[in-house]
Write a protein that holds these residues in place. Structure first.
Motif, PDB file in Angstrom:
ATOM      1  N   VAL A   8       0.854  -1.188   0.000  1.00  0.00           N
ATOM      2  CA  VAL A   8       0.000   0.000   0.000  1.00  0.00           C
ATOM      3  C   VAL A   8       0.893   1.243   0.000  1.00  0.00           C
ATOM      4  CG1 VAL A   8      -1.988   1.140   1.067  1.00  0.00           C
ATOM      5  CG2 VAL A   8      -1.629  -1.304   1.438  1.00  0.00           C
ATOM      6  N   GLY A   9       0.652   2.139  -0.947  1.00  0.00           N
ATOM      7  CA  GLY A   9       1.467   3.356  -1.047  1.00  0.00           C
ATOM      8  C   GLY A   9       2.739   3.101  -1.847  1.00  0.00           C
ATOM      9  N   GLN A  10       3.568   4.173  -1.909  1.00  0.00           N
ATOM     10  CA  GLN A  10       4.749   4.100  -2.774  1.00  0.00           C
ATOM     11  C   GLN A  10       5.788   3.069  -2.301  1.00  0.00           C
ATOM     12  OE1 GLN A  10       7.770   7.218  -4.863  1.00  0.00           O
ATOM     13  NE2 GLN A  10       7.147   7.665  -2.794  1.00  0.00           N
ATOM     14  N   LYS A  14       6.675  -0.605  -4.065  1.00  0.00           N
ATOM     15  CA  LYS A  14       8.014  -0.913  -4.574  1.00  0.00           C
ATOM     16  C   LYS A  14       8.622  -2.130  -3.872  1.00  0.00           C
ATOM     17  CE  LYS A  14      10.612   2.899  -4.883  1.00  0.00           C
ATOM     18  NZ  LYS A  14      10.924   4.244  -4.318  1.00  0.00           N
ATOM     19  N   ILE A  15       8.404  -2.220  -2.572  1.00  0.00           N
ATOM     20  CA  ILE A  15       8.968  -3.353  -1.825  1.00  0.00           C
ATOM     21  C   ILE A  15       8.251  -4.658  -2.204  1.00  0.00           C
ATOM     22  CG2 ILE A  15       9.279  -4.310   0.507  1.00  0.00           C
ATOM     23  CD1 ILE A  15       9.683  -1.302   1.398  1.00  0.00           C
ATOM     24  N   ASN A  38      -2.371   1.979  -4.664  1.00  0.00           N
ATOM     25  CA  ASN A  38      -1.956   3.352  -4.385  1.00  0.00           C
ATOM     26  C   ASN A  38      -3.058   4.320  -4.801  1.00  0.00           C
ATOM     27  OD1 ASN A  38      -0.364   5.655  -3.817  1.00  0.00           O
ATOM     28  ND2 ASN A  38       1.494   4.587  -4.463  1.00  0.00           N
ATOM     29  N   ASP A  43       2.893   6.835  -9.117  1.00  0.00           N
ATOM     30  CA  ASP A  43       3.673   5.826  -8.393  1.00  0.00           C
ATOM     31  C   ASP A  43       3.397   4.420  -8.921  1.00  0.00           C
ATOM     32  OD1 ASP A  43       4.776   7.755  -6.794  1.00  0.00           O
ATOM     33  OD2 ASP A  43       3.411   7.442  -5.112  1.00  0.00           O
ATOM     34  N   GLY A 103       5.171   1.888   3.814  1.00  0.00           N
ATOM     35  CA  GLY A 103       6.029   2.859   4.485  1.00  0.00           C
ATOM     36  C   GLY A 103       5.144   3.551   5.507  1.00  0.00           C
ATOM     37  N   GLY A 105       5.695   6.297   7.132  1.00  0.00           N
ATOM     38  CA  GLY A 105       5.865   7.742   7.198  1.00  0.00           C
ATOM     39  C   GLY A 105       4.992   8.531   6.235  1.00  0.00           C
ATOM     40  N   GLY A 106       4.439   7.877   5.238  1.00  0.00           N
ATOM     41  CA  GLY A 106       3.707   8.601   4.204  1.00  0.00           C
ATOM     42  C   GLY A 106       2.233   8.750   4.542  1.00  0.00           C
ATOM     43  N   THR A 108      -0.749   7.366   2.059  1.00  0.00           N
ATOM     44  CA  THR A 108      -1.593   6.270   1.557  1.00  0.00           C
ATOM     45  C   THR A 108      -1.320   4.972   2.312  1.00  0.00           C
ATOM     46  OG1 THR A 108      -1.566   7.303  -0.632  1.00  0.00           O
ATOM     47  CG2 THR A 108      -2.296   5.022  -0.531  1.00  0.00           C
ATOM     48  N   GLY A 109      -0.040   4.633   2.475  1.00  0.00           N
ATOM     49  CA  GLY A 109       0.320   3.381   3.144  1.00  0.00           C
ATOM     50  C   GLY A 109       0.124   3.463   4.642  1.00  0.00           C
ATOM     51  N   SER A 110       0.578   4.557   5.230  1.00  0.00           N
ATOM     52  CA  SER A 110       0.518   4.723   6.677  1.00  0.00           C
ATOM     53  C   SER A 110      -0.924   4.730   7.181  1.00  0.00           C
ATOM     54  CB  SER A 110       1.213   6.038   7.032  1.00  0.00           C
ATOM     55  OG  SER A 110       1.142   6.293   8.401  1.00  0.00           O
ATOM     56  N   VAL A 133       7.747   0.031   7.103  1.00  0.00           N
ATOM     57  CA  VAL A 133       9.036   0.714   7.015  1.00  0.00           C
ATOM     58  C   VAL A 133       8.987   1.955   7.898  1.00  0.00           C
ATOM     59  CG1 VAL A 133      10.639   1.939   5.498  1.00  0.00           C
ATOM     60  CG2 VAL A 133       9.485  -0.139   4.688  1.00  0.00           C
ATOM     61  N   ASN A 184      15.652  -1.669  -0.404  1.00  0.00           N
ATOM     62  CA  ASN A 184      14.607  -2.559  -0.916  1.00  0.00           C
ATOM     63  C   ASN A 184      15.185  -3.912  -1.330  1.00  0.00           C
ATOM     64  OD1 ASN A 184      13.092  -0.321  -0.494  1.00  0.00           O
ATOM     65  ND2 ASN A 184      12.519   0.042  -2.622  1.00  0.00           N
ATOM     66  N   ILE A 187      15.713  -5.807   1.858  1.00  0.00           N
ATOM     67  CA  ILE A 187      14.420  -6.298   2.398  1.00  0.00           C
ATOM     68  C   ILE A 187      13.983  -7.522   1.600  1.00  0.00           C
ATOM     69  CG2 ILE A 187      11.973  -5.774   2.774  1.00  0.00           C
ATOM     70  CD1 ILE A 187      12.731  -2.808   3.121  1.00  0.00           C
TER      71      ILE A 187
HETATM   72  P1  GDP Z   1       2.624   6.937   0.496  1.00  0.00           P
HETATM   73  O1  GDP Z   1       2.795   6.636  -0.948  1.00  0.00           O
HETATM   74  O2  GDP Z   1       1.761   8.122   0.757  1.00  0.00           O
HETATM   75  O3  GDP Z   1       2.172   5.764   1.294  1.00  0.00           O
HETATM   76  O4  GDP Z   1       4.050   7.352   1.083  1.00  0.00           O
HETATM   77  P2  GDP Z   1       5.473   6.624   0.975  1.00  0.00           P
HETATM   78  O5  GDP Z   1       5.311   5.168   0.736  1.00  0.00           O
HETATM   79  O6  GDP Z   1       6.313   7.391   0.028  1.00  0.00           O
HETATM   80  O7  GDP Z   1       5.971   6.808   2.472  1.00  0.00           O
HETATM   81  C1  GDP Z   1       6.989   7.654   2.868  1.00  0.00           C
HETATM   82  C2  GDP Z   1       7.944   6.875   3.734  1.00  0.00           C
HETATM   83  O8  GDP Z   1       8.360   5.726   3.009  1.00  0.00           O
HETATM   84  C3  GDP Z   1       9.209   7.641   4.030  1.00  0.00           C
HETATM   85  O9  GDP Z   1       9.728   7.227   5.294  1.00  0.00           O
HETATM   86  C4  GDP Z   1      10.131   7.231   2.900  1.00  0.00           C
HETATM   87  O10 GDP Z   1      11.496   7.327   3.225  1.00  0.00           O
HETATM   88  C5  GDP Z   1       9.741   5.789   2.720  1.00  0.00           C
HETATM   89  N1  GDP Z   1       9.964   5.292   1.342  1.00  0.00           N
HETATM   90  C6  GDP Z   1       9.446   5.766   0.179  1.00  0.00           C
HETATM   91  N2  GDP Z   1       9.856   4.998  -0.848  1.00  0.00           N
HETATM   92  C7  GDP Z   1      10.644   4.031  -0.323  1.00  0.00           C
HETATM   93  C8  GDP Z   1      11.334   2.912  -0.864  1.00  0.00           C
HETATM   94  O11 GDP Z   1      11.339   2.635  -2.060  1.00  0.00           O
HETATM   95  N3  GDP Z   1      12.013   2.123   0.023  1.00  0.00           N
HETATM   96  C9  GDP Z   1      12.052   2.373   1.358  1.00  0.00           C
HETATM   97  N4  GDP Z   1      12.760   1.542   2.125  1.00  0.00           N
HETATM   98  N5  GDP Z   1      11.401   3.401   1.907  1.00  0.00           N
HETATM   99  C10 GDP Z   1      10.705   4.217   1.071  1.00  0.00           C
END
Ligand code: GDP
Length: 360
Positions: A8-10, A14-15, A38, A43, A103, A105-106, A108-110, A133, A184, A187
């Motif tokens: 879920v999310g970026q 990717k992971i 997402n 993304d 992740g 911190g973001g 969508t995923g958080s 993450v 990644n 992981i």
């Molecule tokens: P979302 O798309 O709104 O869920 O947000 P992100 O997935 O980009 O979440 C942001 C957090 O994920 C931050 O702590 C980023 O450093 C981390 N992050 C974003 N992309 C990657 C990635 O490809 N690998 C890792 N390990 N962390 C990532």
């Protein structure tokens, strides 16, 4: 342990893709179905190896949620049925677990991952784990606060939450963003080996690790961490006793996904390598050492026969004592919430806003 993966999310997407790719390249076939979800079209466009699903197009028009985890949660709430429909048929009947990957911190995923974990828990009777993450120390305050807010809900909702600190698995001096690819990859290799351990058929013997050992190690829930280290195997069996011990120590002391997690309720030690070089004596010594280190006698163990010149140790810690790093994130999120609540209830605020408005 055969697993279905949902990113879920970026970061989650990717992971998930990287893990599914690793599993396929190694021929493990432990990954049974994968989907990347997402709210941001851009993304999803870079994801090629696994299927994707856009959510919330009506609400955010494919532009994502810009780090707003409340909005991320709302989007998942209002699209849960759509996601569950998409998953039907993808989570095959032989899957032994589901991993929701994000992740923290973001946005969508958080926000979305805890909602999805809850929904999956009410439908599937296999364990639903989260892989989260955690932002590194130098990542933005917004990322840290989002992660602090996500942690409790996610850990409560999932059968266990495997945490990966973004500072854990990259070179010192490398920025987190510059290291995504390395992180990644690490992981994918480590979690990929964990999922595949228990799936090995070659060289089946009494000591080969079984999927149920992974599930039992995660049984008490809470936060899990994973460590890994490897070194070249030797022709000499005494040397291999030492190597098993050395890599097990490194896996726990310098190689875990949550660097200061060292005590836990349970652990699993998987020794990976050619069956004839995995030293029984070494494994027994390492298991006993691991028990002393984590402060628990619940240390499971087993071999993962692999055609490799290396001897590897994979250490899974179940229900770790919450490390300071995690407490700090939760506290930072709590303090941020307190101060924003105070701001909102301060009558002076409205006045200041009015005065500022009046200036324009
Ligand atoms: P979302 O798309 O709104 O869920 O947000 P992100 O997935 O980009 O979440 C942001 C957090 O994920 C931050 O702590 C980023 O450093 C981390 N992050 C974003 N992309 C990657 C990635 O490809 N690998 C890792 N390990 N962390 C990532």
């Amino acid at each position: 342990m055969k697993a279905a993966l949902i990113g879920v999310g970026q970061a989650g997407g990717k992971i998930t893709e990287r893990l599914a790719q690793f599993d396929a390249e190694m021929g493990f076939e432990a990954v049974r179905g994968a989907l990347a979800i997402n709210s941001a079209t851009s993304d999803l466009q870079s994801i090629e190896f696994v299927d994707t699903q856009l959510i919330g197009a009506d609400q955010v028009n494919g532009h994502g949620v810009g780090g707003d985890r409340d909005l991320g949660g709302e989007l998942m709430e209002s699209n849960t049925q759509q996601v569950l429909d998409e998953l039907e048929g993808r989570i095959t009947s032989d899957a032994e677990s589901i991993f929701v990957i994000a992740g923290l911190g973001g946005g969508t995923g958080s926000g979305g991952a805890p909602v999805l974990v809850d929904a999956l828990q009410s439908i599937y009777d296999i364990p639903v784990y989260a892989l989260g993450v955690v932002p590194g120390r130098n990542e933005s305050r917004l990322y840290r606060i989002n992660a602090g807010n996500a942690l409790k809900t996610l850990v409560d909702a999932a059968d266990a939450t495997l945490l990966i600190d973004n500072d854990a698995w990259h070179q010192q001096g490398e920025s987190v963003e510059g290291a995504y690819d390395t992180i990644n990859g690490n992981i994918a290799q480590r979690v990929g080996l964990l999922l595949a351990s228990g799936e090995a058929i070659e060289g089946v013997g009494a000591s080969v690790v079984d999927s149920s050992e992974v599930i039992n190690t995660l049984q008490s829930g809470g936060i899990a961490a994973l460590g890994y280290a490897s070194a070249p195997a030797s022709e000499d069996s005494d040397e291999n006793i030492r190597t098993v011990m050395t890599v097990s120590r490194q896996a726990l002391l310098t190689g875990t996904s949550l660097p200061d997690a060292t005590s836990s309720d349970s652990a699993l030690l998987v020794a990976a390598g050619k069956p004839d070089v995995i030293s029984r004596k070494g494994v027994e010594k390492a298991r006993s050492w691991l028990g002393d280190e984590i402060g628990s006698r619940k240390v499971r163990g087993g071999d993962f026969p692999l055609e490799s010149d290396q001897l590897g140790a994979l250490v899974l810690l179940g229900d770790v004592d919450r490390p300071d790093r995690i407490d700090e994130l939760i506290e930072e999120a709590w303090n941020a919430k307190q101060s924003s609540d105070e701001d909102r209830s301060d009558p002076e605020d409205g006045l200041i806003d009015d005065r500022i408005e009046g200036l324009f």
